[in-house]
Design a protein around this motif. Structure first.
Motif, mmCIF file in Angstrom:
data_model
loop_
_atom_site.group_PDB
_atom_site.id
_atom_site.type_symbol
_atom_site.label_atom_id
_atom_site.label_comp_id
_atom_site.label_asym_id
_atom_site.label_seq_id
_atom_site.Cartn_x
_atom_site.Cartn_y
_atom_site.Cartn_z
ATOM 1 N N ASN A 82 -16.436 -1.406 5.408
ATOM 2 C CA ASN A 82 -16.368 -0.781 6.727
ATOM 3 C C ASN A 82 -17.101 0.226 7.163
ATOM 4 O OD1 ASN A 82 -14.800 -3.241 7.465
ATOM 5 N ND2 ASN A 82 -13.070 -2.437 7.339
ATOM 6 N N VAL A 83 -17.429 0.821 6.159
ATOM 7 C CA VAL A 83 -17.929 2.328 6.520
ATOM 8 C C VAL A 83 -19.527 2.157 6.329
ATOM 9 C CG1 VAL A 83 -18.230 4.794 5.638
ATOM 10 C CG2 VAL A 83 -16.027 3.765 6.074
ATOM 11 N N LYS A 84 -19.735 1.397 5.101
ATOM 12 C CA LYS A 84 -21.271 1.217 4.849
ATOM 13 C C LYS A 84 -22.157 0.716 5.900
ATOM 14 C CE LYS A 84 -21.935 -3.225 2.882
ATOM 15 N NZ LYS A 84 -22.989 -3.761 3.798
ATOM 16 N N THR A 85 -23.311 1.109 5.831
ATOM 17 C CA THR A 85 -24.130 0.665 6.912
ATOM 18 C C THR A 85 -25.593 0.269 5.965
ATOM 19 O OG1 THR A 85 -25.255 2.847 7.257
ATOM 20 C CG2 THR A 85 -23.470 1.827 8.582
ATOM 21 N N LYS A 86 -26.627 0.095 6.672
ATOM 22 C CA LYS A 86 -28.058 -0.191 5.780
ATOM 23 C C LYS A 86 -28.334 0.838 5.084
ATOM 24 C CE LYS A 86 -32.557 -2.397 6.423
ATOM 25 N NZ LYS A 86 -33.577 -2.788 7.274
ATOM 26 N N ARG A 87 -28.221 2.171 6.073
ATOM 27 C CA ARG A 87 -28.515 3.348 5.609
ATOM 28 C C ARG A 87 -27.428 3.952 4.557
ATOM 29 N NH1 ARG A 87 -29.591 8.352 9.828
ATOM 30 N NH2 ARG A 87 -30.331 9.856 8.238
ATOM 31 N N PHE A 88 -26.368 3.882 4.695
ATOM 32 C CA PHE A 88 -25.625 4.416 3.895
ATOM 33 C C PHE A 88 -24.881 3.457 2.990
ATOM 34 C CE2 PHE A 88 -25.054 7.226 7.661
ATOM 35 C CZ PHE A 88 -25.675 8.274 7.236
ATOM 36 N N THR A 89 -25.403 3.393 1.672
ATOM 37 C CA THR A 89 -25.062 2.120 0.719
ATOM 38 C C THR A 89 -23.432 2.301 0.099
ATOM 39 O OG1 THR A 89 -25.814 3.456 -1.258
ATOM 40 C CG2 THR A 89 -27.118 2.136 0.115
ATOM 41 N N ARG A 90 -23.131 1.410 -0.419
ATOM 42 C CA ARG A 90 -21.695 1.464 -1.044
ATOM 43 C C ARG A 90 -21.515 2.708 -1.993
ATOM 44 N NH1 ARG A 90 -22.424 -4.248 -0.487
ATOM 45 N NH2 ARG A 90 -20.625 -5.267 0.405
ATOM 46 N N THR A 91 -22.546 2.690 -2.675
ATOM 47 C CA THR A 91 -22.718 3.500 -3.906
ATOM 48 C C THR A 91 -22.659 5.056 -3.125
ATOM 49 O OG1 THR A 91 -24.080 2.447 -5.554
ATOM 50 C CG2 THR A 91 -23.942 4.865 -5.729
ATOM 51 N N ARG A 92 -23.530 5.359 -2.170
ATOM 52 C CA ARG A 92 -23.325 6.422 -1.559
ATOM 53 C C ARG A 92 -21.845 6.884 -0.728
ATOM 54 N NH1 ARG A 92 -27.950 8.662 2.753
ATOM 55 N NH2 ARG A 92 -27.060 10.743 3.386
ATOM 56 N N ILE A 93 -21.228 5.741 -0.247
ATOM 57 C CA ILE A 93 -20.018 5.995 0.503
ATOM 58 C C ILE A 93 -19.057 6.330 -0.749
ATOM 59 C CG2 ILE A 93 -18.358 4.686 1.616
ATOM 60 C CD1 ILE A 93 -20.399 5.368 3.247
ATOM 61 N N VAL A 114 -19.154 17.838 -11.198
ATOM 62 C CA VAL A 114 -19.767 18.202 -9.832
ATOM 63 C C VAL A 114 -21.195 17.755 -9.863
ATOM 64 C CG1 VAL A 114 -18.220 20.135 -9.204
ATOM 65 C CG2 VAL A 114 -20.171 20.459 -10.571
ATOM 66 N N TYR A 115 -21.914 17.454 -11.061
ATOM 67 C CA TYR A 115 -23.288 17.161 -10.981
ATOM 68 C C TYR A 115 -23.131 15.492 -11.166
ATOM 69 C CZ TYR A 115 -24.450 21.948 -11.549
ATOM 70 O OH TYR A 115 -24.574 23.258 -11.313
ATOM 71 N N SER A 116 -22.208 14.846 -11.949
ATOM 72 C CA SER A 116 -22.063 13.599 -12.187
ATOM 73 C C SER A 116 -21.955 12.615 -11.262
ATOM 74 C CB SER A 116 -20.986 13.135 -13.519
ATOM 75 O OG SER A 116 -19.607 13.571 -12.703
ATOM 76 N N ILE A 117 -21.386 12.893 -10.012
ATOM 77 C CA ILE A 117 -20.912 12.217 -8.969
ATOM 78 C C ILE A 117 -22.101 12.575 -7.725
ATOM 79 C CG2 ILE A 117 -18.669 12.098 -9.436
ATOM 80 C CD1 ILE A 117 -18.040 13.743 -7.063
ATOM 81 N N GLN A 118 -23.140 13.143 -7.901
ATOM 82 C CA GLN A 118 -24.247 13.434 -7.271
ATOM 83 C C GLN A 118 -25.299 12.341 -6.951
ATOM 84 O OE1 GLN A 118 -25.612 17.368 -6.048
ATOM 85 N NE2 GLN A 118 -24.402 18.388 -7.399
ATOM 86 N N ASP A 119 -26.238 12.477 -6.009
ATOM 87 C CA ASP A 119 -27.090 11.460 -6.039
ATOM 88 C C ASP A 119 -28.293 11.798 -7.152
ATOM 89 O OD1 ASP A 119 -28.694 13.907 -5.316
ATOM 90 O OD2 ASP A 119 -28.938 13.216 -3.342
ATOM 91 N N ALA A 120 -29.260 11.151 -7.269
ATOM 92 C CA ALA A 120 -30.311 11.138 -8.427
ATOM 93 C C ALA A 120 -30.625 12.782 -8.552
ATOM 94 C CB ALA A 120 -31.366 10.339 -8.140
ATOM 95 N N GLY A 121 -30.961 13.413 -7.298
ATOM 96 C CA GLY A 121 -31.396 14.860 -7.371
ATOM 97 C C GLY A 121 -30.331 15.792 -8.128
ATOM 98 N N VAL A 138 -18.416 8.788 -12.952
ATOM 99 C CA VAL A 138 -19.773 8.361 -13.007
ATOM 100 C C VAL A 138 -20.539 8.502 -11.616
ATOM 101 C CG1 VAL A 138 -19.312 7.075 -15.108
ATOM 102 C CG2 VAL A 138 -19.342 5.959 -13.027
ATOM 103 N N GLN A 139 -21.820 8.266 -12.017
ATOM 104 C CA GLN A 139 -22.693 8.547 -10.704
ATOM 105 C C GLN A 139 -22.732 7.309 -9.531
ATOM 106 O OE1 GLN A 139 -26.655 7.646 -10.520
ATOM 107 N NE2 GLN A 139 -26.979 9.323 -9.027
ATOM 108 N N ARG A 140 -22.214 6.406 -9.837
ATOM 109 C CA ARG A 140 -22.136 5.331 -8.993
ATOM 110 C C ARG A 140 -20.754 5.500 -7.940
ATOM 111 N NH1 ARG A 140 -23.126 0.593 -10.948
ATOM 112 N NH2 ARG A 140 -21.770 -0.759 -9.641
#
Length: 426
Positions: free
Chosen positions: A295-306, A73-80, A42-44
């Motif tokens: 450990n990888v996440k930052t303010k810019r790179f959220t957990r979901t994005r990681i 390949v679409y289900s795990i991308q960002d909103a766009g 899923v997308q998260r």
């Protein structure tokens, strides 16, 4: 015929989804309801709680007529990317009259105004976007700033920071991209916030429901999910096909990270601006996937994005691949289940649809062969064989890896999920 399209994950189907369907029916009075649903991931950026076939049963039991799969390949991308695949699927099915989605603001006019700016890219927007990007601001934040500079509305700020509205904007952008005549509409989101981790109101978030299941099983869920959902959850858990979570991917994720160089990591979609080093450094400090993400996440790179990036790495989805599949859009309709009404809808669209409908996975190679041999050059299908094959193989791989996460070596584990399960008929 007056058909309604909804874009869903049903992870799992709960009373908020039931409310959404009820209100969507009131707004559109549909003859047929078609759901584009994420598959086993899923997308998260996580595997779904239970597999896509069980979730299809939930959908059909609760009022959906036809369920088609949003390709992996679409289900795990960002909103766009998610919207590109889901709206593209609805648009290419044809005969979809309405799209109804949840929204925090419920302000379709302003959502569409924002979407039009993003889609048409007027000079004023482009210049502001370039200005912020030159200042070193990330693209998503630069886009937010540029939009706010143009719109100068307080409500716009709230909208572009609200999860459902962000996704809704992308749906509207991609309706424009596909030049679709599907009519969009919104439903005011009620109940808990989507990421609320505690069960609160009757309409609690899917996140809270999953957390409760991981912690306490199915105890005390009667107030939060329909009885039919509960029965399917009980069956899947008793059969040891769930609940699945990202922890179950831990060993193969770390194996993948250990086997890659920094240069190889940087080829994968989502790995940008030093993330490759952060991933490799973090993988040397822990063998716990939750600690790795923290450990990888930052303010810019959220957990979901990681988490989404980890899936891109695990499934070897490269930047060039995402560029290709987003350019061409969905290349087939994969049917997961239907009732009599849904079957009727399928029969109505078969004559005019421009991409293949796959109901039996084992027949995919026959479809591809006919396309490769140009036997359909005078027919209705307009697909790119290379792109179609890439998307399809990732769908199969996603199902295989998901099935390997089951808690026992059963028939479900040993046989390919997509070949071992036929279309659900309700």
């Amino acid at each position: 015929m007056n058909s309604l399209g909804v874009i869903v994950e049903y992870n799992p189907f709960h009373k908020g989804h039931l409310y959404h369907l009820k209100k969507a029916k009131e707004k559109t009075n549909p003859t047929h309801i078609i759901a584009v649903m994420s598959g086993n991931f899923v997308q998260r950026g996580e595997p779904s709680l239970i597999n896509k076939f069980a979730r299809t049963k939930m959908a059909l039991n609760n009022g959906i007529d036809l369920v088609v799969e949003l390709p992996f390949v679409y289900s795990i991308q960002d909103a766009g990317g998610f919207a590109n695949g889901s709206v593209g699927t609805l648009a290419r099915m044809g005969k979809i009259n309405n799209l109804v989605f949840g929204s925090e603001s419920n302000n379709l006019e302003l959502l569409d105004e924002i979407a039009e700016i993003i889609y048409s890219k007027p000079a004023s927007y482009n210049s502001k976007l370039k200005k912020y990007l030159k200042e070193g601001i990330s693209y998503p934040n630069a886009r937010k700033k540029a939009l706010l500079d143009i719109l100068k509305k307080q409500e716009a700020k709230e909208i572009i920071e609200s999860s459902n509205d962000i996704l809704g904007i992308e749906y509207l952008v991609h309706l424009k991209k596909y030049k679709s005549d599907i009519s969009p509409n919104t439903i005011k989101r009620i109940g808990s916030k989507y990421n609320e981790k505690n069960l609160q109101t009757e309409i609690s978030s899917a996140t809270a429901i999953r957390e409760a299941i991981y912690k306490d099983g199915l105890d005390d869920l009667n107030d939060f999910v329909p009885q039919k959902t509960l029965s399917i959850l009980e069956s899947e858990i008793t059969s040891k096909r769930g609940p699945i979570n990202i922890k179950d991917l831990e060993k193969i994720v770390f194996y993948k990270l250990y086997s890659l160089t920094r240069e190889e990591l940087e080829e994968y979609h989502g790995v940008i601006e030093g993330l490759s080093k952060r991933f490799l450094d973090a993988s040397k400090k822990t063998n716990n996937i939750y600690e790795l993400i923290d450990n990888v996440k930052t303010k810019r790179f959220t957990r979901t994005r990681i988490k989404r990036t980890l899936l891109n790495i695990l499934f070897e989805i490269k930047k060039v691949d995402v560029k290709m599949i987003n350019k061409y859009g969905p290349q087939y309709i994969r049917v997961l289940g239907f009732n009599n009404n849904g079957q009727e809808f399928l029969s109505k669209i078969k004559k005019d649809i421009k991409i293949p409908i796959i109901t039996t996975v084992s027949k995919y190679q026959n479809i591809k062969k006919r396309i490769d041999e140009d036997m359909l050059s005078h027919s209705k299908y307009k697909v790119n064989s290379e792109v179609m094959n890439y998307i399809f193989k990732k769908d199969i791989l996603a199902s295989n890896i998901y099935a390997s996460l089951y808690n026992k070596r059963s028939k479900d584990y040993l046989e390919t999920m997509d070949f071992n399960n036929s279309v659900i008929k309700y």
